[in-house]
Motif scaffolding. Structure first.
Motif: not given
Ligand code: ADP
Ligand code: MG
Length: 734
Positions: A263-265, A268, A292-299, A335, A481-482
């Motif tokens: 699930s999205l943070t 996000q 930040d790097v890895g924060s899930g921007k692509t989604m 996706y 993300p967790p």
């Protein structure tokens, strides 16, 4: 008349030779530039601390005393003992040793200014500023400006005294001609003194409060115009109200969303809401997404694209490198599987044969989403209806590049009856001859700019973001993300390389992979990374030989694109255990199985670069490590920076500290050439609160008068037209 533009050489005591020196050293040519060249501090000649009262916890002191002895050690280190009747203290010089030795003769009296410190149980000042003694009792409370200077200026006879004299003469000539640069109503509202008064007092303050008012006025003016210039562009765009309207979310969005493996943070979700509001709002979106790097921007990017697609438009995602574009493409296709959306990849190495159907698909709209490099916005690419462009990891994507994108927007026609823009249907669509002027277009038809989302993982301190991206709306993903494990960071010297190799072997035996990164080295502005990284590769191969089953890949800037891709792929696909490279892997590459990031000569990297590199690990489930290897000659500042890296993983904290340690003008990439905008008096480091004030003032002005057409605002338009406040070179922003 015309004094402002006069050359400084005609001032008394200057002349062509000194003027040339000043021009070269300070960039000051005209009288106007001279009166806009301000002191950076002030001496209160009357406030002198007795030596007996000097303690090391004082930030600065001014002492006046007689030189009792001078001692030159190895021609490198000058020690002066000064006495003032209450005590003695030492002044130390490591630079300008000869010059100071000559002038600070025993018996002479001087005024010393500097930071006292405790050294070997005694108080001294290292590199004090030295001035003629204060002897005039009438000067009590008078503040004297100290101007920025250089060794060459001092040697050329441009003393502080001469600078003051020049400023005084220039002000006398110029002040009658200086025109107020802020409207009266703003001066009143913010309680600011006039420009004439401010200029007089910034150079020759009548007292402390006059100086404070002058400083405030000049800083405010600078920050205000910077913001006005940025915001005006933004207002022009949004007032034009010709954004593509995307009222629906659409089935593709839902199909993708429902199939997500996580699930999205909260962050996000919030950002997607912000973007949705923009897309449906009627004006063109220009949004900067920081995370930040890895924060899930692509989604977030993918879901935004699906909204555009759900409204009948196309979308593109642009990455800075071929490797990244490929990786995005592969991820995004996963996706998209449940959505039925047609997606393609377009990069510099897309062959001509592949290109043909691709171009056709973009032109007729059958390709709905395209991922790629700069090739996406280059000339020959034509979209049927590009509705959203996502620019990933390219915070250097400035106003002009954004403008290039706009011409890729769909052709729309203004409908007088409904008062809205509607796409020009295919049958009505005039054929656009390649490279030629579009024929048959009615006067109302326009290319409506696509919405633009710029994404960056480079944390930019808030004040810088507000200044350089002040024309963009800002969204921030401030939540990870967790399940991300912290990356353990350590700093080692070269003596511990054998232990590090042992550790790498252990990790590899657990099935993990390792990055080893070398800095790019520039020699005479030419990139000389190869020898460095190739030597590193040899060393690694020796320690991790093929006959023991180790596979090592190498990637650097001098390889061909195919070579780079091939080697990179070997690592991404898990066939190589170790990737030796320069910073070409810096942005975005995702290898979740990599658990160790080794950074060689770490002292050569900037903090934000180190942070980016470290972000390449810690993406999988395993515990990850970042090993910073410093060279023997690492300086104190560099050591401090590396220690900060070990202490925190928070990108924004790192960026703020980086700015504090080095000053905003010294951020990565700006070192050589200074800031893309020259601030004369305001500081993005210290004047954050005033920046807020200036920005809100600029907004209010534009809310009331977006075109700055009212008579009271004519002065604003006039100042803006001088172009002093335009950001010209985005490449200088790190
Ligand atoms: P970046 O912001 O650096 O571009 P990415 O979009 O590459 O980050 O995301 C990093 C990783 O986190 C990816 O593997 C992605 O699948 C995963 N991810 C993204 N959002 C979430 C989420 N809400 N929960 C769990 N994992 C996520
Ligand atoms: Mg990314």
């Amino acid at each position: 008349m015309g004094e402002l533009t006069n050359d400084i050489q005609f001032l008394p005591g200057v002349g062509p030779k000194r003027a040339a020196l000043i021009k070269r050293e300070l960039g000051v040519n005209t009288l106007e530039e001279l009166i806009r060249f301000y002191p950076y501090r002030y001496i209160d000649r009357s406030s002198i601390t007795p030596i007996v009262s000097v303690t090391p916890d004082l930030a600065y002191v001014q002492v006046q005393g007689r030189v009792v002895s001078r001692n030159l050690i190895n021609m490198k280190h000058l020690s002066i003992i000064v006495e003032d009747g209450t005590g003695r203290m030492e002044m130390v010089f490591f630079k300008g040793v000869k010059w100071n030795f000559d002038r600070l003769a025993p018996g002479s009296v001087w005024l010393f200014f500097g930071k006292p410190q405790l050294f070997n149980g005694r108080i001294n000042i290292v590199h004090p500023e030295v001035d003629a003694p204060q002897t005039d009792p009438a000067a009590k409370g008078t503040l004297t400006g100290v101007y920025p200077s250089t060794e060459k200026l001092k040697n050329g006879g441009i003393t502080g005294k001469l600078m003051c004299k020049m400023e005084r003469a220039a002000l006398a000539l110029c002040l009658p001609e200086v025109q107020e640069s802020l409207p009266d109503y703003i001066l009143k509202k913010y309680g600011l003194p006039s420009l004439v008064l401010a200029l007089q007092n910034i150079h020759f303050p009548s007292d402390m409060s006059a100086l404070a008012a002058a400083t405030r006025r000049l800083k405010f003016e600078e920050l205000f115009y910077l913001q006005l210039s940025l915001l005006k562009q933004k207002y022009v765009r949004s007032r034009a109200a010709n954004g593509l309207v995307m009222p629906h979310v659409g089935p593709a969005f839902h199909a993708c969303y429902n199939a997500l493996p996580y699930s999205l943070t909260g962050a996000q979700q919030r950002v997607i809401k912000e973007i949705r509001a923009d897309l449906s709002g009627g004006s063109q979106m220009n949004r900067l997404l920081q995370g930040d790097v890895g924060s899930g921007k692509t989604m977030v990017a993918v879901l935004s694209c699906l909204i555009a697609i759900g409204n009948g438009y196309q979308a593109c995602i642009m990455a800075p490198t071929e490797v990244l574009a490929q990786q995005h493409f592969a991820n995004i296709q996963k996706y998209l599987a449940p959505t039925g959306v047609q997606c393609a990849l377009l990069t510099g190495s897309t062959t001509r044969k592949e290109r043909k159907p691709l171009m056709a698909g973009l032109a007729d709209g059958s390709i709905q989403l395209v991922v790629g490099t700069h090739a996406l916005i280059e000339e020959p690419v034509r979209y049927r209806a590009l509705g959203l462009a996502v620019i990933d990891e390219q915070h250097r994507f400035g106003v002009s590049q954004r403008a290039a994108l706009w011409s890729k927007g769909p052709l729309m026609r203004y409908d007088q009856r409904s008062g809205a823009w509607a796409p020009v249907s295919d049958s009505e669509r005039p054929a656009i001859p390649p490279g030629g002027a579009p024929g048959g277009r009615t006067i109302e038809d326009q290319n409506v700019p696509p919405h633009v989302l710029v994404m960056t993982a480079t944390p930019i301190p808030r004040t810088l973001a507000m200044t350089f991206y002040g024309d963009l709306d800002l969204s921030v993903i401030d939540e990870m993300p967790p399940g991300r494990k912290p990356v353990q960071t350590m700093l080692i010297g070269q003596n511990r390389l054998p232990a590090m190799y042992r550790f790498m072997r252990e990790e590899i035996s657990k099935g993990r992979q390792v990055f080893v990164v070398y800095p790019m080295i520039f020699i005479n502005e030419k990139m000389e990374d190869v020898s460095n990284v190739e030597q590193g590769y040899e060393d690694i191969v020796k320690a991790f030989p093929l006959d023991e089953g180790y596979k090592v890949a190498i990637v650097h800037g001098q390889q061909s694109n195919e070579q780079k891709l091939f080697n990179m792929k070997a690592f991404v696909e898990g066939r190589a255990h170790i990737l030796v490279s320069t910073t070409v892997i810096e942005v975005g590459v995702d290898v979740p199985n990599a658990s160790v990031m080794v950074i060689r000569s770490a002292q050569r990297f900037g903090l934000s670069q180190l942070h980016q590199l470290r972000g390449r690990v810690g993406r999988g489930a395993e515990k990850s490590y970042c090993i910073l290897v410093k060279d023997p000659k690492t300086g104190k500042d560099a050591q401090e920076r590396l220690e900060l890296m070990c202490a925190t993983e928070d990108g924004f904290e790192i960026a703020e500290k980086d700015m504090k340690m080095r000053g905003p003008g010294d951020l990565e990439g700006t070192q050589q050439s200074g800031m893309p905008i020259e601030l004369h008096i305001a500081s993005l480091l210290r004047d954050g609160a005033m920046l807020d004030e200036a920005r809100s003032c600029a907004m209010k002005v534009l809310d009331a008068d977006p075109g700055l057409d009212r008579p009271q605002n004519s002065v604003l338009l006039k100042e803006l037209r001088k172009g002093k406040y335009d950001i010209k070179d985005y490449s200088k922003i790190s």
